[in-house]
Design an enzyme around this catalytic site. Structure first.
Site, PDB file in Angstrom:
ATOM      1  N   PRO A  91      60.426  60.758 -15.591  1.00  0.00           N
ATOM      2  CA  PRO A  91      60.204  62.183 -15.332  1.00  0.00           C
ATOM      3  C   PRO A  91      59.453  62.876 -16.458  1.00  0.00           C
ATOM      4  O   PRO A  91      59.648  62.587 -17.641  1.00  0.00           O
ATOM      5  CB  PRO A  91      61.625  62.739 -15.193  1.00  0.00           C
ATOM      6  CG  PRO A  91      62.432  61.568 -14.716  1.00  0.00           C
ATOM      7  CD  PRO A  91      61.840  60.372 -15.410  1.00  0.00           C
ATOM      8  N   CYS A  92      58.610  63.830 -16.064  1.00  0.00           N
ATOM      9  CA  CYS A  92      57.726  64.496 -17.038  1.00  0.00           C
ATOM     10  C   CYS A  92      58.208  65.887 -17.431  1.00  0.00           C
ATOM     11  O   CYS A  92      57.651  66.507 -18.332  1.00  0.00           O
ATOM     12  CB  CYS A  92      56.316  64.602 -16.463  1.00  0.00           C
ATOM     13  SG  CYS A  92      56.204  65.713 -15.025  1.00  0.00           S
TER      14      CYS A  92
END
Length: 434
Positions: A128-129
């Site tokens: 996840p960013c």
């Protein structure tokens, strides 16, 4: 043959790219905990539901099997097992069948290295960013990918744990690792942690090649720049490392547009993506659903975002802004002037889920199978609502970029371990300057 373990697999852009590139491969395991993405991956890559062992199970046994895993209905936080049990019976059966059919190991925090299939050639990870973006720092969240902070982006360190556990269990570490994330991972705010990660990989025997690649350079009309890192296991072999560096950085540097143009499979334009034939009832219904209500904030969105059609209603030959997890927002990927059937509708519509999927390199058939086999998640919502489909597209990776990366990895797999002649005989070798 590449034996692939897709972690953070989402809707399977990696599997799609490998297939499109014609690379002989086997997806030996996947890992994702998002319920919608798990079922979508299964439908896109394994086809329509069939009668299987789950079909014959009692509801009680289905619940007991699902209880073994940690799922998420939001993709952000774990969903209590009691809430998973409250899903519709059809949704629960479809979810469990999807886990089995895709060999999905589900929550990466639960995966033990000893349980990872042996002889993995390629491990992909697109963690996840959210905690890497600059806006997080503006709001006081400064952890990024720091260890032990329990952020979503901190899931990177689960990959380290799995690799170490694989090593302890006597498993051969993958020959290649492929990371994808937002380019913020390369900036000064995250540099210390990312340098630590690269050093860890180096100590595990890998050399790392980092690229900044934009989808618009790979034949897709979307301005989407992302960071990619290919890690090649050389185990300190200087000759092997030198050959790998020459291949990935010198002869086939994907940041060189000469290389990207030669490697890409196609080049499409915005007119190939937008579905403007409203005599098609499916396209018309999707357009109507993507027309927001006429509010002051929507009028501002229409005024301040890129218009995708010219004055005659034809698509402009431009690239859209990054497809994110939402379209009814500012900024978005662009707006399309539209007079639909809503009396209270705005004078425009947003991109439809179908158009978002196409901008991520997927096919209409991929969207069609999700819509055909959509089903109630519970009494309140469908498993694949419009917003959930857009979110899955925005969370994915542009398939066409991955195709080029995988072509290089596939060739390097032969070159580095089987071909003693060097780079000259590799079919994607590019010489010359941009």
């Amino acid at each position: 043959m590449l034996r692939v373990f897709e972690t953070f697999s989402g809707i399977g852009s990696q599997a799609k790219a490998l297939k499109n590139a014609g690379i002989e491969h086997e997806i030996i395991a996947t890992a994702d905990w998002d319920v919608g993405a798990i079922v979508a991956y299964d439908l896109i890559h394994n086809g329509p539901p069939t009668r299987d062992v789950v079909t014959e199970m009692s509801v009680e046994d289905v619940d007991l099997c699902l209880d073994k895993y940690s799922f998420s209905l939001t993709g952000k936080i774990p969903t209590p097992k009691s809430a998973i049990r409250k899903l519709s019976e059809d949704a629960k059966r479809r979810l469990l069948s999807a886990v089995f059919r895709s060999n999905n190991l589900v929550n990466i925090t639960d995966i033990k290295g000893s349980a990872v299939p042996k002889d993995v050639d390629l491990l992909t990870y697109s963690f996840p960013c959210q905690d890497l973006s600059l806006c997080k720092f503006w709001h006081g969240t400064v952890y990024g990918i720091d260890r032990n902070t329990h952020t979503r982006s901190g899931m990177l360190w689960e990959v380290e744990r799995i690799l170490l556990e694989m090593q302890t269990a006597g498993h051969r570490l993958p020959r290649f690792l492929l990371m994808e994330n937002v380019c913020a991972i390369l900036n000064y705010l995250n540099k210390k942690n990312f340098d630590e990660w690269k050093l860890i990989l180096k100590n595990l025997g890998y050399m790392n090649i980092v690229y900044r690649l934009n989808a618009k350079d790979f034949g897709i009309p979307q301005n989407r720049e992302r960071a990619y890192m290919i890690s090649i296991r050389t185990d300190g072999n200087m000759a092997l490392g030198s050959k790998a560096y020459e291949f990935f950085r010198c002869s086939n540097d994907l940041q060189n547009q000469v290389v990207s143009r030669q490697l890409r499979r196609r080049s499409i334009h915005l007119q190939d993506v937008l579905r403007l034939d409203y005599s098609n009832p499916v396209y018309k219904a999707e357009a109507d659903e993507s027309q927001p209500n006429d509010t002051e904030s929507r009028r501002k969105i229409y005024e301040t975002n890129v218009h995708l059609l010219d004055d005659s209603g034809q698509p402009l030959d431009i690239v859209v802004n990054t497809v994110t997890t939402k379209q009814d927002r500012h900024p978005n990927s662009g707006v399309i002037k539209y007079s639909g059937s809503k009396e209270s509708g705005a004078c425009y519509r947003n991109l439809t889920p179908r158009e978002c999927f196409l901008l991520m390199g997927f096919d209409e058939a991929d969207v069609d199978i999700l819509l055909k086999y959509n089903l109630p998640q519970n009494g309140r919502s469908m498993l694949f609502s419009r917003d959930k489909l857009i979110k899955m597209a925005g969370n994915s990776i542009v398939v066409d970029v991955l195709e080029c990366l995988f072509r290089l990895i596939d060739d390097a797999n032969t070159l580095l371990w089987n071909d003693e002649e060097g780079c000259n005989d590799v079919r994607y070798h590019v010489s010359g300057e941009a």
